[in-house]
Design a protein around this motif. Structure first.
Motif, PDB file in Angstrom:
ATOM      1  N   GLN A 178     -98.916   0.682   7.205  1.00 23.47           N
ATOM      2  CA  GLN A 178     -98.092   1.202   8.281  1.00 23.47           C
ATOM      3  C   GLN A 178     -98.139   0.235   9.446  1.00 23.47           C
ATOM      4  O   GLN A 178     -99.173  -0.341   9.745  1.00 23.47           O
ATOM      5  CB  GLN A 178     -98.585   2.585   8.719  1.00 23.47           C
ATOM      6  CG  GLN A 178     -97.984   3.654   7.845  1.00 23.47           C
ATOM      7  CD  GLN A 178     -98.806   4.920   7.833  1.00 23.47           C
ATOM      8  OE1 GLN A 178     -99.778   5.039   8.569  1.00 23.47           O
ATOM      9  NE2 GLN A 178     -98.424   5.848   6.993  1.00 23.47           N
ATOM     10  N   ARG A 229     -98.914   1.479  15.323  1.00 27.38           N
ATOM     11  CA  ARG A 229     -98.151   2.368  16.205  1.00 27.38           C
ATOM     12  C   ARG A 229     -98.436   2.022  17.658  1.00 27.38           C
ATOM     13  O   ARG A 229     -99.560   1.727  18.040  1.00 27.38           O
ATOM     14  CB  ARG A 229     -98.550   3.816  15.985  1.00 27.38           C
ATOM     15  CG  ARG A 229     -97.714   4.540  14.958  1.00 27.38           C
ATOM     16  CD  ARG A 229     -98.064   5.989  15.033  1.00 27.38           C
ATOM     17  NE  ARG A 229     -97.874   6.469  16.386  1.00 27.38           N
ATOM     18  CZ  ARG A 229     -96.746   7.024  16.806  1.00 27.38           C
ATOM     19  NH1 ARG A 229     -95.736   7.175  16.004  1.00 27.38           N
ATOM     20  NH2 ARG A 229     -96.648   7.428  18.056  1.00 27.38           N
ATOM     21  N   ASN A 236    -109.774   7.472  12.390  1.00 29.88           N
ATOM     22  CA  ASN A 236    -110.250   7.581  13.771  1.00 29.88           C
ATOM     23  C   ASN A 236    -111.747   7.908  13.760  1.00 29.88           C
ATOM     24  O   ASN A 236    -112.135   9.079  13.754  1.00 29.88           O
ATOM     25  CB  ASN A 236    -109.455   8.680  14.489  1.00 29.88           C
ATOM     26  CG  ASN A 236    -109.739   8.727  15.983  1.00 29.88           C
ATOM     27  OD1 ASN A 236    -110.758   8.246  16.452  1.00 29.88           O
ATOM     28  ND2 ASN A 236    -108.832   9.328  16.732  1.00 29.88           N
ATOM     29  N   GLY A 296     -98.484   3.638  21.292  1.00 28.45           N
ATOM     30  CA  GLY A 296     -98.461   4.919  22.016  1.00 28.45           C
ATOM     31  C   GLY A 296     -98.708   6.118  21.145  1.00 28.45           C
ATOM     32  O   GLY A 296     -98.895   6.040  19.974  1.00 28.45           O
TER      33      GLY A 296
END
Ligand SMILES: Nc1ncnc2c1ncn2[C@@H]1O[C@H](COP(=O)(O)OP(=O)(O)O)[C@@H](O)[C@H]1O
Ligand SMILES: [Mg+2]
Lengths: 318, 246
Positions: free
Chosen positions: A313, A316, A202, A318
């Motif tokens: 991964q 995602r 992030n 939400g």
């Protein structure tokens, strides 16, 4: 490729090899060669993966960092105008130069371009241009003739049961694994490494947490450049040094990264080993020229089963 | 804008900023936050509330206008430097590092002061016990409410003087919303000045010392929380519609 070398060694030793070694022996041998090849891909790909993770830049010029590492070590080791050092100090200097070059490219090019808000697609095209430019600079200085390092080019294979492995190859595998463990330790256990992962995770929040993003990206480039150079020396040692060796490795690096799961440094390592092993094992059945094609086929098959890659991964929601 | 005698802690004056060249999302708005104050910013969706906070925090370039912190000009200073100066920020969305563990998220909160980690983590985990329970889990495994706690905890790790909260209650269940507002008051009670952007305008104004109503990038109304809560125009234009929209 290694299979033939060992065969040649065996022949030279005067052993009787009318049919060559049995299939199982050859398979084991290919596996060892694959691990070694995978380790070299992994060392180079992990930097490429970290660069992508932290900046989302697809560095098409990463192969040239590999080539330059190999070529700098070659110049110091056996270059006509070089000092004729032993390979180990030559490799050490090559790594430093690779690291500096990575840092210089980031500081002098990518950072200013990012700051001016140049889009990712444009940056990607620029890396293609940079790749071409660097490759041809190497061509001018190095020429098209394949070369090898002075030390370690011919070694007696140790006879480990069915597997023949030279001390050189054993050391390359051991050092590669050590370096990869070192990178994992850095990422997992140090403040800078955690910041690298935070930045990949992030970027805005990293900046908002007090992380100097540009500084961390610079560290990643220095690390990536150094690792690429080391991988280049290893690659030059196991195969041969050519002006476009890194470029030929690039596709396999990308394959390793995507196979392992885009954006995950550990995925890049795992994926690279898979690619290396598949490439070498394929030569048990198929022409050696096609080994990269088989590696890429493995990539496609894995992505069909697991689109996010081995360690990737799923996005995602939400 | 209020003219107070004591110098304000954090001030934004006549800010123009935006994402696209030539389009100002913020068209001259501003606000001021005093030491220890709890100030709310409300306004319709798309008014520019998040944009204002980002511009004040150096995540978006201020085109014209001025941001000062403790009387010093900090306009367009990068966020990581503002963190070092004592400003903390909790974004509206994507407020955690999903691939990092809860503890690593907190660790990044003290990136600039790694030695303080252990002591501060204890204090933060006392405020948000869930963070201690889930210390070794990936942040991606947490619910929205837990992430909000984690993000506030991360921002508090630097012991900031000012906390910028962008819609801390958005998307949370009523139970979690209550918890968030309670924590915000607790944090404020320890002396941290808080600037809170909220969709939940009534709840926000109820606990705030003062509030600003932002509309289309400009200040529409300013007053104490209570004044705004009872202002006919504000009720009609903002509280009513927002209450219905919820
Ligand atoms: N990253 C972005 N890029 C382009 N436009 C944006 C971006 N973020 C917000 N905007 C636009 O800026 C305006 C204000 O958005 P925002 O500050 O998020 O409003 P608020 O937080 O008050 O709901 C909106 O019109 C929105 O579409
Ligand atoms: Mg918003």
């Amino acid at each position: 490729m290694r299979v033939h070398l060992v065969l040649a060694t065996a022949l030279a030793q005067g052993d009787e090899v009318p049919q060559g070694p049995g299939f199982l022996d050859r398979a084991l041998q290919a596996l060892v060669d694959g691990i070694q090849f995978g380790a070299i891909i992994a060392i180079t790909a992990v930097g490429l993966s970290l660069i992508f993770g932290t900046t989302h830049l697809i560095n098409f010029a990463h192969g040239e960092l590999v080539t330059i590492g190999a070529v700098v070590a070659f110049f110091l080791n056996v270059g006509a105008a070089g000092p004729g050092w032993h390979l180990i100090p030559s490799a050490a200097v090559a790594i430093v130069i690779g690291a500096l070059l990575g840092g210089l490219i980031e500081r002098g090019m990518w950072r200013p371009l990012r700051k001016r808000g140049v889009g990712l697609i444009n940056l990607f095209i620029i890396t293609i241009g940079l790749s071409l430019l660097l490759r041809h600079i190497v061509l001018v200085f190095f020429g098209t003739r394949p070369q090898s390092y002075r030390e370690y080019d011919i070694q007696q294979a140790l006879d480990l049961g069915p597997i023949g492995i030279t001390p050189r190859d054993l050391i390359i595998i051991a050092l590669s694994v050590l370096v990869l463990l070192g990178v994992a330790f850095l990422l997992q256990r140090t403040r800078t490494g955690t910041a690298i992962r935070a930045l990949s995770s992030n970027p805005d929040l990293a900046e908002a947490s007090g992380i100097d993003v540009n500084r961390v990206v610079l560290i990643v480039w220095v690390l990536g450049g150094g690792l690429a150079a080391l991988g280049g020396v290893f690659y030059g040692l196991t195969e041969i040094i050519t002006w476009d060796m890194g470029f030929r490795l690039l596709l396999l690096m990308f394959a390793g990264i995507i196979l392992g799961g885009l954006g995950s440094a550990y995925g890049a390592m795992v994926g690279s080993f898979v690619i290396g092993i598949v490439a070498q094992m394929s030569s048990l059945w198929f022409p050696i020229d096609l080994q990269n094609a088989w590696a890429l086929l493995a990539l496609i098959v894995v992505l069909l089963i697991r689109p996010q890659g081995i360690l990737g991964q799923r996005e995602r929601v939400g | 804008m209020d003219e107070l005698d004591e110098p304000a802690l954090l001030v934004a004056e006549r800010i123009f900023a935006g994402y696209v060249r030539g389009v100002d999302v913020l068209a001259g708005c501003g606000l001021l936050l005093n030491e220890g104050e709890l100030v709310g910013v409300i306004g319709p969706n798309g008014a520019g509330k998040s944009t204002l906070v980002k511009a004040m925090f150096g995540l978006l370039r201020v085109r014209t206008g001025r941001v000062t912190f403790r009387g010093r000009d900090v306009t367009n200073e990068p966020a990581h430097k503002l963190v070092a100066k004592g400003i903390g920020y909790v974004p509206q969305r994507q407020n955690v590092f999903p691939t990092l563990t809860v503890e690593e998220n907190l660790r990044m909160g003290t990136y600039l002061q790694p030695k303080e980690f252990t002591r501060r983590a204890e204090a933060v985990q006392e405020l948000f016990p869930v963070l201690a329970q889930r210390r070794n889990q990936k942040a991606s495994s947490m619910s929205g409410g837990e992430r909000q706690m984690l993000s506030m905890g991360r921002a508090l790790m630097m012991e900031p003087d000012v906390l910028l909260l962008d819609e801390p209650s958005a998307g949370l269940s009523p139970r979690f919303q209550d918890q968030v507002f309670e924590r915000v008051r607790e944090i404020n009670a320890t002396g941290v000045a808080i600037l809170m952007v909220e969709q939940n305008a009534r709840r926000c104004l109820q606990i705030c010392d003062r509030g600003y109503v932002l509309d289309q990038g400009t200040n529409a109304y300013t007053g104490t929380g209570l004044e705004l809560l009872h202002d006919e125009k504000v009720i009609e234009l903002y509280l009513g519609t927002l209450a219905r929209a919820r």
